[in-house]
Design a protein around this motif. Structure first.
Motif, PDB file in Angstrom:
ATOM      1  N   PHE A   8      63.253   5.811 -35.430  1.00  0.00           N
ATOM      2  CA  PHE A   8      62.501   6.190 -34.236  1.00  0.00           C
ATOM      3  C   PHE A   8      63.239   7.326 -33.528  1.00  0.00           C
ATOM      4  N   LYS A   9      62.466   8.122 -32.801  1.00  0.00           N
ATOM      5  CA  LYS A   9      63.035   9.202 -32.006  1.00  0.00           C
ATOM      6  C   LYS A   9      62.536   9.035 -30.577  1.00  0.00           C
ATOM      7  N   VAL A  10      63.469   9.062 -29.621  1.00  0.00           N
ATOM      8  CA  VAL A  10      63.117   8.931 -28.212  1.00  0.00           C
ATOM      9  C   VAL A  10      63.518  10.209 -27.503  1.00  0.00           C
ATOM     10  N   ALA A  11      62.534  10.934 -27.001  1.00  0.00           N
ATOM     11  CA  ALA A  11      62.798  12.156 -26.239  1.00  0.00           C
ATOM     12  C   ALA A  11      63.100  11.763 -24.792  1.00  0.00           C
ATOM     13  N   ASN A  12      64.245  12.186 -24.304  1.00  0.00           N
ATOM     14  CA  ASN A  12      64.695  11.807 -22.972  1.00  0.00           C
ATOM     15  C   ASN A  12      64.920  13.052 -22.106  1.00  0.00           C
ATOM     16  N   ASP A  13      63.870  13.822 -21.918  1.00  0.00           N
ATOM     17  CA  ASP A  13      63.954  15.027 -21.086  1.00  0.00           C
ATOM     18  C   ASP A  13      63.379  14.811 -19.697  1.00  0.00           C
ATOM     19  N   GLY A  14      62.715  13.689 -19.488  1.00  0.00           N
ATOM     20  CA  GLY A  14      62.021  13.465 -18.225  1.00  0.00           C
ATOM     21  C   GLY A  14      62.764  12.528 -17.296  1.00  0.00           C
ATOM     22  N   SER A  15      62.001  11.830 -16.494  1.00  0.00           N
ATOM     23  CA  SER A  15      62.568  10.910 -15.504  1.00  0.00           C
ATOM     24  C   SER A  15      62.969   9.592 -16.169  1.00  0.00           C
ATOM     25  N   ARG A  16      63.724   8.827 -15.428  1.00  0.00           N
ATOM     26  CA  ARG A  16      64.106   7.496 -15.922  1.00  0.00           C
ATOM     27  C   ARG A  16      62.867   6.619 -16.096  1.00  0.00           C
ATOM     28  N   LYS A  17      61.918   6.741 -15.180  1.00  0.00           N
ATOM     29  CA  LYS A  17      60.681   5.954 -15.287  1.00  0.00           C
ATOM     30  C   LYS A  17      59.944   6.301 -16.582  1.00  0.00           C
ATOM     31  N   GLU A  18      59.854   7.587 -16.904  1.00  0.00           N
ATOM     32  CA  GLU A  18      59.187   7.996 -18.146  1.00  0.00           C
ATOM     33  C   GLU A  18      59.921   7.431 -19.366  1.00  0.00           C
ATOM     34  N   LEU A  19      61.249   7.467 -19.315  1.00  0.00           N
ATOM     35  CA  LEU A  19      62.043   6.922 -20.412  1.00  0.00           C
ATOM     36  C   LEU A  19      61.788   5.430 -20.562  1.00  0.00           C
ATOM     37  N   GLU A  20      61.766   4.713 -19.467  1.00  0.00           N
ATOM     38  CA  GLU A  20      61.542   3.268 -19.527  1.00  0.00           C
ATOM     39  C   GLU A  20      60.164   2.928 -20.076  1.00  0.00           C
ATOM     40  N   GLU A  21      59.166   3.739 -19.788  1.00  0.00           N
ATOM     41  CA  GLU A  21      57.834   3.523 -20.348  1.00  0.00           C
ATOM     42  C   GLU A  21      57.850   3.708 -21.863  1.00  0.00           C
ATOM     43  N   ILE A  22      58.557   4.732 -22.331  1.00  0.00           N
ATOM     44  CA  ILE A  22      58.689   4.982 -23.767  1.00  0.00           C
ATOM     45  C   ILE A  22      59.401   3.804 -24.431  1.00  0.00           C
ATOM     46  N   LEU A  23      60.474   3.335 -23.797  1.00  0.00           N
ATOM     47  CA  LEU A  23      61.254   2.234 -24.365  1.00  0.00           C
ATOM     48  C   LEU A  23      60.459   0.935 -24.398  1.00  0.00           C
ATOM     49  N   GLU A  24      59.661   0.697 -23.373  1.00  0.00           N
ATOM     50  CA  GLU A  24      58.842  -0.521 -23.347  1.00  0.00           C
ATOM     51  C   GLU A  24      57.854  -0.520 -24.519  1.00  0.00           C
ATOM     52  N   GLU A  25      57.219   0.622 -24.773  1.00  0.00           N
ATOM     53  CA  GLU A  25      56.298   0.730 -25.912  1.00  0.00           C
ATOM     54  C   GLU A  25      57.034   0.506 -27.231  1.00  0.00           C
ATOM     55  N   LEU A  26      58.213   1.123 -27.350  1.00  0.00           N
ATOM     56  CA  LEU A  26      59.009   0.966 -28.563  1.00  0.00           C
ATOM     57  C   LEU A  26      59.410  -0.495 -28.765  1.00  0.00           C
ATOM     58  N   TRP A  27      59.875  -1.136 -27.707  1.00  0.00           N
ATOM     59  CA  TRP A  27      60.304  -2.541 -27.755  1.00  0.00           C
ATOM     60  C   TRP A  27      59.171  -3.434 -28.261  1.00  0.00           C
ATOM     61  N   GLU A  28      57.975  -3.201 -27.737  1.00  0.00           N
ATOM     62  CA  GLU A  28      56.816  -4.010 -28.157  1.00  0.00           C
ATOM     63  C   GLU A  28      56.445  -3.785 -29.606  1.00  0.00           C
ATOM     64  N   SER A  29      56.752  -2.603 -30.148  1.00  0.00           N
ATOM     65  CA  SER A  29      56.368  -2.286 -31.524  1.00  0.00           C
ATOM     66  C   SER A  29      57.385  -2.753 -32.559  1.00  0.00           C
ATOM     67  N   LEU A  30      58.585  -3.132 -32.142  1.00  0.00           N
ATOM     68  CA  LEU A  30      59.619  -3.522 -33.098  1.00  0.00           C
ATOM     69  C   LEU A  30      59.271  -4.855 -33.735  1.00  0.00           C
ATOM     70  N   PRO A  31      59.378  -4.933 -35.068  1.00  0.00           N
ATOM     71  CA  PRO A  31      59.109  -6.200 -35.745  1.00  0.00           C
ATOM     72  C   PRO A  31      60.199  -7.230 -35.401  1.00  0.00           C
ATOM     73  N   ARG A  32      59.775  -8.446 -35.198  1.00  0.00           N
ATOM     74  CA  ARG A  32      60.707  -9.526 -34.889  1.00  0.00           C
ATOM     75  C   ARG A  32      60.555 -10.616 -35.929  1.00  0.00           C
ATOM     76  N   PRO A  33      61.660 -11.285 -36.252  1.00  0.00           N
ATOM     77  CA  PRO A  33      61.554 -12.376 -37.232  1.00  0.00           C
ATOM     78  C   PRO A  33      60.668 -13.505 -36.701  1.00  0.00           C
ATOM     79  N   ALA A  34      59.979 -14.145 -37.587  1.00  0.00           N
ATOM     80  CA  ALA A  34      59.079 -15.238 -37.199  1.00  0.00           C
ATOM     81  C   ALA A  34      59.827 -16.486 -36.832  1.00  0.00           C
TER      82      ALA A  34
END
Length: 183
Positions: A157-183
Protein backbone atom coordinates in the motif's frame (compact mmCIF):
# COMPACT_ATOMS: atom_id res chain seq x y z
CA UNK A 1 -1.17 -8.75 12.01
CA UNK A 2 2.16 -7.12 11.25
CA UNK A 3 2.20 -3.75 9.49
CA UNK A 4 5.48 -2.31 8.28
CA UNK A 5 6.28 1.27 7.34
CA UNK A 6 8.86 2.57 4.92
CA UNK A 7 9.39 6.06 3.58
CA UNK A 8 11.68 9.04 3.45
CA UNK A 9 12.64 11.21 6.39
CA UNK A 10 9.77 13.32 7.73
CA UNK A 11 7.19 11.62 5.48
CA UNK A 12 5.02 10.94 8.52
CA UNK A 13 5.93 7.40 9.53
CA UNK A 14 5.90 8.30 13.24
CA UNK A 15 2.39 9.71 12.85
CA UNK A 16 1.27 6.40 11.33
CA UNK A 17 2.93 4.50 14.17
CA UNK A 18 0.92 6.60 16.66
CA UNK A 19 -2.29 5.97 14.71
CA UNK A 20 -1.81 2.19 14.51
CA UNK A 21 -0.74 2.09 18.16
CA UNK A 22 -4.05 3.74 19.07
CA UNK A 23 -5.71 0.79 17.30
CA UNK A 24 -4.01 -1.52 19.80
CA UNK A 25 -0.92 -2.51 17.87
CA UNK A 26 2.46 -2.69 19.57
CA UNK A 27 4.97 -0.18 18.21
CA UNK A 28 8.43 -1.46 17.25
CA UNK A 29 11.20 -0.41 14.91
CA UNK A 30 13.92 -2.16 12.97
CA UNK A 31 16.12 0.54 14.50
CA UNK A 32 15.44 -0.90 17.99
CA UNK A 33 17.93 -3.68 17.26
CA UNK A 34 20.55 -1.13 16.24
CA UNK A 35 19.97 1.00 19.35
CA UNK A 36 20.38 -2.04 21.59
CA UNK A 37 23.58 -3.11 19.79
CA UNK A 38 25.03 0.41 20.00
CA UNK A 39 24.20 0.57 23.70
CA UNK A 40 25.99 -2.74 24.25
CA UNK A 41 29.00 -1.20 22.46
CA UNK A 42 28.83 1.95 24.61
CA UNK A 43 28.11 4.11 21.55
CA UNK A 44 25.64 7.01 21.53
CA UNK A 45 22.76 6.45 19.08
CA UNK A 46 23.39 9.42 16.79
CA UNK A 47 22.04 9.37 13.23
CA UNK A 48 25.47 8.51 11.86
CA UNK A 49 26.05 5.79 14.47
CA UNK A 50 22.61 4.30 13.75
CA UNK A 51 23.33 4.11 10.02
CA UNK A 52 26.78 2.59 10.50
CA UNK A 53 25.47 0.27 13.23
CA UNK A 54 22.78 -1.01 10.87
CA UNK A 55 25.38 -1.60 8.18
CA UNK A 56 27.63 -3.47 10.60
CA UNK A 57 24.79 -5.67 11.87
CA UNK A 58 23.83 -6.46 8.26
CA UNK A 59 27.45 -7.30 7.42
CA UNK A 60 27.60 -9.65 10.40
CA UNK A 61 24.14 -11.24 10.20
CA UNK A 62 22.98 -10.70 6.63
CA UNK A 63 20.78 -8.05 5.05
CA UNK A 64 17.57 -9.11 6.85
CA UNK A 65 19.05 -9.38 10.35
CA UNK A 66 17.29 -6.35 11.85
CA UNK A 67 13.86 -7.69 10.90
CA UNK A 68 14.81 -11.22 11.99
CA UNK A 69 15.84 -9.92 15.42
CA UNK A 70 12.57 -8.00 15.62
CA UNK A 71 10.46 -11.04 14.70
CA UNK A 72 12.08 -13.00 17.51
CA UNK A 73 11.10 -10.31 20.01
CA UNK A 74 7.48 -10.09 18.75
CA UNK A 75 6.72 -13.78 19.30
CA UNK A 76 3.79 -13.66 16.86
CA UNK A 77 2.08 -10.60 18.36
CA UNK A 78 0.40 -7.79 16.44
CA UNK A 79 2.66 -4.81 15.77
CA UNK A 80 3.41 -1.84 13.58
CA UNK A 81 7.05 -1.81 12.48
CA UNK A 82 8.77 1.48 11.72
CA UNK A 83 12.05 2.09 9.85
CA UNK A 84 12.04 -0.69 7.27
CA UNK A 85 14.87 0.29 4.95
CA UNK A 86 15.91 -2.77 2.92
CA UNK A 87 14.23 -5.37 0.70
CA UNK A 88 15.77 -8.14 2.82
CA UNK A 89 13.97 -6.77 5.90
CA UNK A 90 10.69 -6.89 3.95
CA UNK A 91 11.41 -10.47 2.91
CA UNK A 92 12.12 -11.50 6.51
CA UNK A 93 8.93 -9.86 7.78
CA UNK A 94 6.82 -11.36 4.97
CA UNK A 95 7.92 -14.80 6.17
CA UNK A 96 5.40 -14.41 8.99
CA UNK A 97 2.49 -14.52 6.53
CA UNK A 98 0.42 -11.66 7.97
CA UNK A 99 2.73 -8.79 7.01
CA UNK A 100 1.76 -5.74 4.97
CA UNK A 101 4.20 -3.00 3.93
CA UNK A 102 3.01 0.60 3.64
CA UNK A 103 5.10 3.23 1.88
CA UNK A 104 4.49 6.67 3.36
CA UNK A 105 5.13 9.47 0.86
CA UNK A 106 5.17 13.25 0.98
CA UNK A 107 6.58 15.95 -1.27
CA UNK A 108 10.20 16.88 -0.54
CA UNK A 109 9.27 20.48 0.36
CA UNK A 110 6.58 19.27 2.76
CA UNK A 111 9.05 16.89 4.38
CA UNK A 112 11.76 19.54 4.67
CA UNK A 113 9.28 21.88 6.36
CA UNK A 114 8.26 19.15 8.80
CA UNK A 115 11.87 18.37 9.61
CA UNK A 116 12.61 22.02 10.38
CA UNK A 117 9.44 22.34 12.48
CA UNK A 118 10.03 19.21 14.55
CA UNK A 119 13.68 19.97 15.31
CA UNK A 120 14.41 16.37 16.29
CA UNK A 121 17.90 15.56 17.57
CA UNK A 122 20.04 14.37 14.67
CA UNK A 123 17.85 15.91 11.95
CA UNK A 124 19.56 17.92 9.25
CA UNK A 125 19.51 21.66 9.87
CA UNK A 126 20.44 22.60 6.32
CA UNK A 127 18.41 21.63 3.29
CA UNK A 128 21.51 20.58 1.31
CA UNK A 129 22.39 18.10 4.07
CA UNK A 130 18.81 16.79 4.14
CA UNK A 131 18.89 16.20 0.38
CA UNK A 132 22.35 14.58 0.50
CA UNK A 133 21.25 12.20 3.26
CA UNK A 134 18.17 11.30 1.27
CA UNK A 135 20.25 10.55 -1.82
CA UNK A 136 22.61 8.37 0.21
CA UNK A 137 19.74 6.32 1.66
CA UNK A 138 17.88 5.86 -1.64
CA UNK A 139 20.10 3.13 -3.14
CA UNK A 140 22.46 0.67 -1.49
CA UNK A 141 25.98 0.07 -2.73
CA UNK A 142 25.92 -3.38 -1.11
CA UNK A 143 23.65 -5.63 0.98
CA UNK A 144 24.59 -3.79 4.17
CA UNK A 145 23.27 -0.38 3.07
CA UNK A 146 19.86 1.25 3.16
CA UNK A 147 17.86 0.96 -0.07
CA UNK A 148 14.66 2.98 0.26
CA UNK A 149 13.90 2.95 -3.48
CA UNK A 150 13.94 -0.85 -3.75
CA UNK A 151 12.10 -1.21 -0.43
CA UNK A 152 9.33 1.14 -1.58
CA UNK A 153 8.79 -0.99 -4.69
CA UNK A 154 7.78 -3.88 -2.40
CA UNK A 155 5.01 -1.92 -0.67
CA UNK A 156 1.53 -3.43 -0.59
CA UNK A 157 0.00 0.00 0.00
CA UNK A 158 1.03 3.60 -0.54
CA UNK A 159 -0.16 6.42 1.72
CA UNK A 160 0.30 9.97 0.45
CA UNK A 161 0.79 12.29 3.41
CA UNK A 162 0.92 15.77 1.89
CA UNK A 163 -2.26 17.10 3.48
CA UNK A 164 -3.68 17.65 6.93
CA UNK A 165 -3.65 15.19 9.78
CA UNK A 166 -7.42 14.81 9.39
CA UNK A 167 -6.98 13.84 5.72
CA UNK A 168 -4.29 11.34 6.69
CA UNK A 169 -6.51 9.79 9.36
CA UNK A 170 -9.33 9.38 6.84
CA UNK A 171 -6.95 7.57 4.47
CA UNK A 172 -5.71 5.36 7.30
CA UNK A 173 -9.23 4.50 8.45
CA UNK A 174 -10.11 3.31 4.93
CA UNK A 175 -6.89 1.31 4.74
CA UNK A 176 -7.48 -0.24 8.19
CA UNK A 177 -10.96 -1.39 7.17
CA UNK A 178 -9.60 -2.97 3.97
CA UNK A 179 -6.85 -5.04 5.63
CA UNK A 180 -7.59 -8.76 5.74
CA UNK A 181 -7.86 -10.17 9.24
CA UNK A 182 -7.61 -13.79 10.33
CA UNK A 183 -10.93 -15.47 10.99
Amino acid sequence: MLIGLTGRNASGKSTLVEWFSAKGMRSVSCSDSIREWLSDQGVEATREAMIEGGRELRRQGGPGILAEMLLDSLDGGDAVVDSIRTPAEVKALKSRGDFFLIEVTADVEVRWGRMVDRGRFGDATEKATFLAQEEEESEANDDAGQDLNATAKLADFKVANDGSRKELEEILEELWESLPRPA
